[in-house]
Write a protein that holds these residues in place. Structure first.
Motif, PDB file in Angstrom:
ATOM      1  N   UNK A 246       0.855  -1.195   0.000  1.00 53.51           N
ATOM      2  CA  UNK A 246       0.000   0.000   0.000  1.00 53.51           C
ATOM      3  C   UNK A 246       0.886   1.240   0.000  1.00 53.51           C
ATOM      4  N   UNK A 247       0.272   2.414   0.123  1.00 57.44           N
ATOM      5  CA  UNK A 247       1.057   3.638   0.330  1.00 57.44           C
ATOM      6  C   UNK A 247       1.458   3.722   1.807  1.00 57.44           C
ATOM      7  N   UNK A 248       2.470   4.527   2.091  1.00 57.45           N
ATOM      8  CA  UNK A 248       2.866   4.729   3.493  1.00 57.45           C
ATOM      9  C   UNK A 248       2.933   6.223   3.801  1.00 57.45           C
ATOM     10  N   UNK A 249       2.148   6.636   4.803  1.00 58.95           N
ATOM     11  CA  UNK A 249       2.205   8.036   5.252  1.00 58.95           C
ATOM     12  C   UNK A 249       3.296   8.176   6.302  1.00 58.95           C
ATOM     13  N   UNK A 250       4.112   9.188   6.157  1.00 60.15           N
ATOM     14  CA  UNK A 250       5.137   9.440   7.174  1.00 60.15           C
ATOM     15  C   UNK A 250       4.944  10.852   7.716  1.00 60.15           C
ATOM     16  N   UNK A 251       4.767  10.951   9.028  1.00 57.13           N
ATOM     17  CA  UNK A 251       4.601  12.257   9.679  1.00 57.13           C
ATOM     18  C   UNK A 251       5.982  12.789  10.079  1.00 57.13           C
ATOM     19  N   UNK A 252       5.972  13.961  10.749  1.00 61.77           N
ATOM     20  CA  UNK A 252       7.248  14.643  10.993  1.00 61.77           C
ATOM     21  C   UNK A 252       8.126  13.992  12.072  1.00 61.77           C
ATOM     22  N   UNK A 253       7.664  12.912  12.680  1.00 65.87           N
ATOM     23  CA  UNK A 253       8.465  12.282  13.739  1.00 65.87           C
ATOM     24  C   UNK A 253       9.228  11.052  13.257  1.00 65.87           C
ATOM     25  N   UNK A 254       9.114  10.722  11.955  1.00 60.10           N
ATOM     26  CA  UNK A 254       9.734   9.479  11.463  1.00 60.10           C
ATOM     27  C   UNK A 254      10.453   9.714  10.150  1.00 60.10           C
ATOM     28  N   UNK A 255      11.214  10.796  10.085  1.00 60.98           N
ATOM     29  CA  UNK A 255      11.710  11.222   8.774  1.00 60.98           C
ATOM     30  C   UNK A 255      12.983  10.524   8.300  1.00 60.98           C
ATOM     31  N   UNK A 256      13.151   9.270   8.663  1.00 58.35           N
ATOM     32  CA  UNK A 256      14.225   8.476   8.061  1.00 58.35           C
ATOM     33  C   UNK A 256      13.714   7.089   7.754  1.00 58.35           C
ATOM     34  N   UNK A 257      13.166   6.959   6.570  1.00 59.58           N
ATOM     35  CA  UNK A 257      12.663   5.662   6.134  1.00 59.58           C
ATOM     36  C   UNK A 257      13.784   4.612   6.218  1.00 59.58           C
ATOM     37  N   UNK A 258      15.031   5.063   5.981  1.00 57.35           N
ATOM     38  CA  UNK A 258      16.187   4.158   6.013  1.00 57.35           C
ATOM     39  C   UNK A 258      16.304   3.382   7.312  1.00 57.35           C
ATOM     40  N   UNK A 259      15.918   4.017   8.440  1.00 58.63           N
ATOM     41  CA  UNK A 259      16.167   3.357   9.727  1.00 58.63           C
ATOM     42  C   UNK A 259      14.879   2.875  10.388  1.00 58.63           C
TER      43      UNK A 259
END
Ligand SMILES: Cc1cc2nc3c(=O)[nH]c(=O)nc-3n(C[C@H](O)[C@H](O)[C@H](O)COP(=O)(O)OP(=O)(O)OC[C@H]3O[C@@H](n4cnc5c(N)ncnc54)[C@H](O)[C@@H]3O)c2cc1C
Length: 380
Positions: A246-259
């Motif tokens: 699916x799509x993934x929403x990222x809010x301002x507290x998780x701004x490193x998809x890498x980790x």
């Protein structure tokens, strides 16, 4: 200290700190040597708050350098954040009550001269005025200065803690609903009922390395009293068994998809959420808004470099998001409030460190501390 809004800078600062300063952290951490000398502490909170680097990255790097025993203090501090966040997750009404009290008190204090002097750094307490200016210009304060500041605000200037917490949130790069609200409650004496934190002249003088003297404070004030009791709710932070594409929403507290824990999963698209001040009860300063949007742009750039499809949208646009979407849990705060207020149905994914650690946040930090070795062995 300048906070460059990128993951590359965060990693560089972390590596430098671990290499050169971590060994003296527990001895020197309480000293606020002034804006030009911050090497005794990590200054990483603006990055950790936004998930630019994770708590586990910090802990792992520190343990690669020194043993757990030598690192205990640093690891404890890192996990204070986890503890505060878990404590608030179990009692989210503490946050919503804080915001409704704030709205009321704000109206009462709009024309209050003491309040205006405090936020303009115009009091007769020199150190306090200096911290006000530092907060506005550098968007950061040393932990000890935050404690002194909050204590002077509440007990010497006799202003409501709610307004002080708002002032911090407005200007801190690391402004965080849990660490900030609970930090202020703790100083006021309502987080640990009956125990307030009183700033004193000798303590400020000693730990600012004699930068400030002749500080006239109310050093014997009584703790504030709250008539509200909050009880821990049951934990319900479950991830779906099998993740779909699916799509993934990222809010301002998780701004490193890498980790994050889900970076091996295939998502259709990553959608980064930008939350403007109009949607917030606490309007953030221009510096803070700029810092956040640069961190979001930095994440977008890193995703694009890896050819991961992504876009940035405004928080208000998530109303149009369909069910084909997961969201990384934004934690208690203004973003989650927006989701709840608008009854948006987002299936949240929870970080494993949070899921595991928050179960130990129902009592005090001294109880939580006993579980730190277990947390470390589970994730290291
Ligand atoms: C009144 C008050 C308000 C605060 N508001 C915030 C806030 O909005 N956001 C925020 O991140 N922290 C807040 N803190 C906690 C703390 O002051 C900062 O996390 C710390 O000063 C950050 O600097 P550092 O990264 O150099 O910390 P270091 O000493 O290098 O510690 C390493 C990391 O441990 C964590 N940490 C350290 N001390 C604390 C603490 N007391 N509580 C929670 N985590 C901690 C942080 O993630 C920090 O980056 C507040 C404290 C007080 C007393």
């Amino acid at each position: 200290m300048n906070f460059i809004p990128s993951r590359a800078s965060a990693i560089e600062n972390l590596d430098k700190f671990v290499e050169n300063n971590l060994y003296e952290y527990s001895k020197l951490r309480n000293f606020d040597f002034g804006v030009n000398n911050r090497s005794n502490i990590s200054c990483l909170s603006p990055y950790i708050t936004h998930g630019i680097i994770s708590e586990l990255e910090l802990i792992k790097k520190s343990l690669n350098k020194f043993s757990f025993v030598k690192n205990e203090k640093f690891i404890q501090e890192i996990l204070w954040r986890t503890y505060w966040k878990g404590w608030l997750e179990l009692r989210p009404n503490v946050w919503t009550d804080y915001l409704s009290e704030l709205k009321k008190i704000r109206n009462e204090y709009t024309d209050n001269a003491e309040y205006k002097n405090a936020i303009e750094g115009n009091t007769n307490i020199e150190c306090f005025n200096e911290w006000v200016n530092e907060l506005k210009e550098k968007n950061y304060l040393h932990n000890h200065a935050r404690m002194w500041f909050a204590s002077i605000w509440i007990f010497t200037l006799e202003l409501p803690w709610q307004l002080g917490a708002e002032f911090f949130m407005k200007h801190l790069f690391d402004g965080d609903a849990a660490a900030n609200t609970l930090g202020w409650r703790w100083v006021a004496g309502i987080q640990t009922p009956g125990k307030n934190y009183l700033a004193s002249e000798w303590n400020i003088q000693k730990f600012t390395n004699n930068r400030f003297k002749n500080i006239k404070l109310k050093e014997n004030a009584l703790p504030k009293i709250s008539n509200k009791n909050y009880f821990a709710s049951k934990l319900e932070f479950n991830n779906p068994q099998n993740l779909e594409e699916k799509n993934l929403l990222i809010f301002e507290n998780n701004l490193s998809f890498e980790v994050n824990d889900f970076n091996k999963q295939k998502f259709k698209k990553i959608i980064l959420i930008s939350n403007k001040s109009e949607n917030r009860v606490i309007v953030l300063s221009e510096n803070v808004m700029k810092f956040k949007s640069q961190l979001i742009e930095d994440q977008k750039k890193r995703l694009e470099e890896k050819s991961i499809s992504c876009e940035i949208i405004d928080l208000t646009e998530i109303q149009n998001i369909n069910e084909d979407t997961y969201g990384l849990y934004p934690t208690v705060g203004e973003n989650l409030d927006y989701v709840n207020l608008n009854k948006l149905k987002i299936e949240f994914l929870y970080r494993k460190l949070d899921q595991f650690s928050w179960q130990y946040c129902n009592k005090g930090f001294f109880n939580f501390k006993n579980y730190i070795p277990k947390i470390i062995t589970t994730f290291n």
